[in-house]
Design a protein around this motif. Structure first.
Motif, PDB file in Angstrom:
ATOM      1  N   TRP A 118       0.845  -1.197   0.000  1.00 15.41           N
ATOM      2  CA  TRP A 118       0.000   0.000   0.000  1.00 15.41           C
ATOM      3  C   TRP A 118       0.879   1.246   0.000  1.00 15.41           C
ATOM      4  N   GLY A 119       0.513   2.199  -0.822  1.00 13.55           N
ATOM      5  CA  GLY A 119       1.222   3.470  -0.846  1.00 13.55           C
ATOM      6  C   GLY A 119       2.015   3.704  -2.109  1.00 13.55           C
ATOM      7  N   ASP A 120       2.272   2.651  -2.889  1.00 13.69           N
ATOM      8  CA  ASP A 120       3.016   2.865  -4.130  1.00 13.69           C
ATOM      9  C   ASP A 120       2.136   3.522  -5.194  1.00 13.69           C
ATOM     10  N   THR A 121       0.818   3.509  -4.982  1.00 15.38           N
ATOM     11  CA  THR A 121      -0.104   4.183  -5.906  1.00 15.38           C
ATOM     12  C   THR A 121      -0.629   5.476  -5.296  1.00 15.38           C
ATOM     13  N   ASN A 122      -1.424   5.377  -4.214  1.00 16.81           N
ATOM     14  CA  ASN A 122      -2.027   6.594  -3.667  1.00 16.81           C
ATOM     15  C   ASN A 122      -2.266   6.547  -2.167  1.00 16.81           C
ATOM     16  N   SER A 123      -2.369   5.373  -1.583  1.00 17.85           N
ATOM     17  CA  SER A 123      -2.833   5.245  -0.201  1.00 17.85           C
ATOM     18  C   SER A 123      -1.984   6.047   0.787  1.00 17.85           C
ATOM     19  N   GLU A 124      -2.688   6.760   1.662  1.00 13.58           N
ATOM     20  CA  GLU A 124      -2.028   7.507   2.746  1.00 13.58           C
ATOM     21  C   GLU A 124      -2.331   6.863   4.107  1.00 13.58           C
ATOM     22  N   PHE A 125      -3.606   6.525   4.333  1.00  8.09           N
ATOM     23  CA  PHE A 125      -4.034   6.012   5.630  1.00  8.09           C
ATOM     24  C   PHE A 125      -4.982   4.830   5.445  1.00  8.09           C
ATOM     25  N   VAL A 126      -4.790   3.801   6.263  1.00  9.42           N
ATOM     26  CA  VAL A 126      -5.675   2.631   6.263  1.00  9.42           C
ATOM     27  C   VAL A 126      -6.041   2.327   7.705  1.00  9.42           C
ATOM     28  N   THR A 127      -7.333   2.179   7.977  1.00  4.53           N
ATOM     29  CA  THR A 127      -7.790   1.761   9.301  1.00  4.53           C
ATOM     30  C   THR A 127      -8.431   0.392   9.185  1.00  4.53           C
ATOM     31  N   LEU A 128      -7.950  -0.548   9.994  1.00  3.37           N
ATOM     32  CA  LEU A 128      -8.451  -1.914  10.023  1.00  3.37           C
ATOM     33  C   LEU A 128      -9.200  -2.101  11.338  1.00  3.37           C
ATOM     34  N   HIS A 129     -10.496  -1.863  11.273  1.00  5.94           N
ATOM     35  CA  HIS A 129     -11.353  -1.900  12.452  1.00  5.94           C
ATOM     36  C   HIS A 129     -11.707  -3.363  12.721  1.00  5.94           C
ATOM     37  N   ALA A 130     -10.768  -4.074  13.349  1.00  6.76           N
ATOM     38  CA  ALA A 130     -10.911  -5.514  13.553  1.00  6.76           C
ATOM     39  C   ALA A 130     -10.094  -5.934  14.770  1.00  6.76           C
ATOM     40  N   CYS A 131     -10.485  -7.035  15.388  1.00  5.28           N
ATOM     41  CA  CYS A 131      -9.829  -7.501  16.606  1.00  5.28           C
ATOM     42  C   CYS A 131      -8.350  -7.799  16.390  1.00  5.28           C
ATOM     43  N   LYS A 132      -7.510  -7.225  17.224  1.00  8.00           N
ATOM     44  CA  LYS A 132      -6.103  -7.609  17.405  1.00  8.00           C
ATOM     45  C   LYS A 132      -5.238  -7.524  16.161  1.00  8.00           C
ATOM     46  N   VAL A 133      -5.687  -6.824  15.123  1.00  7.00           N
ATOM     47  CA  VAL A 133      -4.972  -6.888  13.851  1.00  7.00           C
ATOM     48  C   VAL A 133      -3.653  -6.124  13.869  1.00  7.00           C
ATOM     49  N   VAL A 134      -3.541  -5.101  14.738  1.00  3.14           N
ATOM     50  CA  VAL A 134      -2.290  -4.345  14.847  1.00  3.14           C
ATOM     51  C   VAL A 134      -1.665  -4.664  16.204  1.00  3.14           C
ATOM     52  N   ALA A 135      -0.787  -5.646  16.220  1.00  2.00           N
ATOM     53  CA  ALA A 135      -0.155  -6.064  17.472  1.00  2.00           C
ATOM     54  C   ALA A 135       0.841  -5.012  17.952  1.00  2.00           C
ATOM     55  N   SER A 136       0.925  -4.842  19.261  1.00  2.00           N
ATOM     56  CA  SER A 136       1.858  -3.900  19.870  1.00  2.00           C
ATOM     57  C   SER A 136       2.990  -4.669  20.561  1.00  2.00           C
ATOM     58  N   PRO A 137       4.007  -3.982  21.074  1.00  2.53           N
ATOM     59  CA  PRO A 137       5.066  -4.670  21.826  1.00  2.53           C
ATOM     60  C   PRO A 137       4.564  -5.388  23.073  1.00  2.53           C
ATOM     61  N   LEU A 138       3.375  -5.041  23.543  1.00  2.00           N
ATOM     62  CA  LEU A 138       2.820  -5.741  24.698  1.00  2.00           C
ATOM     63  C   LEU A 138       2.369  -7.151  24.335  1.00  2.00           C
ATOM     64  N   GLU A 139       2.031  -7.365  23.065  1.00  2.00           N
ATOM     65  CA  GLU A 139       1.620  -8.689  22.611  1.00  2.00           C
ATOM     66  C   GLU A 139       2.784  -9.491  22.039  1.00  2.00           C
ATOM     67  N   VAL A 140       3.660  -8.829  21.309  1.00  2.33           N
ATOM     68  CA  VAL A 140       4.766  -9.520  20.664  1.00  2.33           C
ATOM     69  C   VAL A 140       5.927  -8.545  20.469  1.00  2.33           C
ATOM     70  N   GLY A 141       7.133  -8.983  20.832  1.00  4.35           N
ATOM     71  CA  GLY A 141       8.279  -8.097  20.719  1.00  4.35           C
ATOM     72  C   GLY A 141       8.585  -7.704  19.285  1.00  4.35           C
ATOM     73  N   ASP A 142       8.381  -8.628  18.358  1.00  3.22           N
ATOM     74  CA  ASP A 142       8.683  -8.390  16.958  1.00  3.22           C
ATOM     75  C   ASP A 142       7.430  -7.869  16.247  1.00  3.22           C
TER      76      ASP A 142
END
Length: 240
Positions: A118-142
C-alpha cells in the motif's frame, strides 16, 4: 483626458483583481477536495459491519463502498485500497490478519503481488477496524517485521490504525462515526483514532497505530510527503 485615465486605471485594477482570484482559487481548493475515501465491509452475515463502515464514509464524498474481498487488499489493491487516500475496513481480525467474507487474508504476504504493498499508488491512511490486527510490543516483541518484511505492506502508506485488543460490535458504530467526524474536520489521524476508542469504546478496547516516523503528525487535511518504498523504519503508538 483625466476622466478617461481614471476609468482605464479602474479597469486595470479590476482586471488584476480578477486575475488574482482566478489564480488563487484553485490553489485553495486543491488541499480541500483532492482526497479519495473507500469503505470495505468484512462480512455480510457475521454481525453488522455495514453500519460502522457507513458511519465513517458518510462524512465524505466517498469513492468506494464494497463488500470486502481479499483481492482489494493484495492483488488488485492498486485499483481499490491503494487507489484511495483513506481506506476503512470493518470486520473480523487476528494479529496481521483480516477476514474478507469467508476468507482470511494474511497481511504479512499481501505485498507479494504485482500490485505490491500500500502506498506505491495513492494510499495515505488505512484503518483496520478488527480484533487484534495491529499487534503492539505488549503482545509480541517483533511487532514491526510483519509490516516491513520483504514484500511488506508499507510501500509508501503513511499510517495503519487498528486494535491491539478485541473490538466490540456494541460500540463499533459510535467509534467509526466519531472518527469520521474528526477526519473530516482535519484531526490528527492516530490521535483521533485513539480518542474515538477512549470516548466510545466499551472500556476494554485499546487501539494501536503503526507509521513511518516522519508521518506521525499527519492529519487528513495536511500530511507529509510519502515515505520511501520498502523502508524498514516504523514507529508504533498504542493504548494500554
Amino acid at each position: 483626458m483625466a476622466t478617461q485615465l481614471a476609468v482605464c486605471r479602474r479597469i486595470w485594477f479590476f482586471c488584476c483583481l480578477l486575475l488574482l482570484l482566478m489564480v488563487a482559487s484553485p490553489i485553495r481548493g486543491l488541499d480541500a477536495v483532492d482526497r479519495w475515501e473507500g469503505g470495505y465491509v468484512g462480512s455480510k452475515t457475521e454481525g453488522d459491519a455495514t453500519t460502522p463502515v457507513w458511519n465513517f464514509i458518510r462524512h465524505f464524498d466517498y469513492n468506494q463502498y464494497y463488500w470486502a474481498e481479499t483481492f482489494q487488499f493484495d492483488s488488485f489493491n492498486n485499483e481499490r485500497v491503494d487507489a484511495m487516500d483513506f481506506s476503512y475496513f470493518v470486520g473480523h481480525g487476528s494479529p496481521w490478519n483480516i477476514k474478507c467474507q469467508s476468507t482470511w487474508m494474511d497481511l504479512r504476504s499481501a505485498g507479494s503481488f504485482a500490485a505490491e504493498g500500500w502506498g506505491d499508488t495513492n494510499s495515505e491512511f488505512v484503518t483496520l477496524h478488527a480484533c487484534k490486527v495491529v499487534a503492539s510490543p505488549l503482545e509480541v516483541g517483533d511487532w514491526y517485521s510483519a509490516w516491513t518484511r520483504e514484500n511488506g505492506l508499507f510501500d509508501g502508506v503513511h499510517q495503519v490504525c487498528g486494535f491491539r485488543t478485541n473490538a466490540s460490535q456494541s460500540c463499533d458504530q459510535d467509534i467509526s462515526n466519531y472518527f469520521g467526524i474528526r477526519m473530516k474536520a482535519g484531526g490528527a489521524v492516530w490521535q483521533s483514532w485513539f480518542d474515538a476508542i477512549w470516548m466510545y469504546g466499551n472500556g476494554s478496547e485499546r487501539g494501536a497505530a503503526v507509521m513511518y516516523p516522519a508521518c506521525d503528525g499527519d492529519s487528513y487535511a495536511s500530511y507529509s510527503l510519502d515515505p520511501p518504498a520498502d523502508h524498514s523504519w516504523l514507529r508504533i503508538w498504542y493504548q494500554y
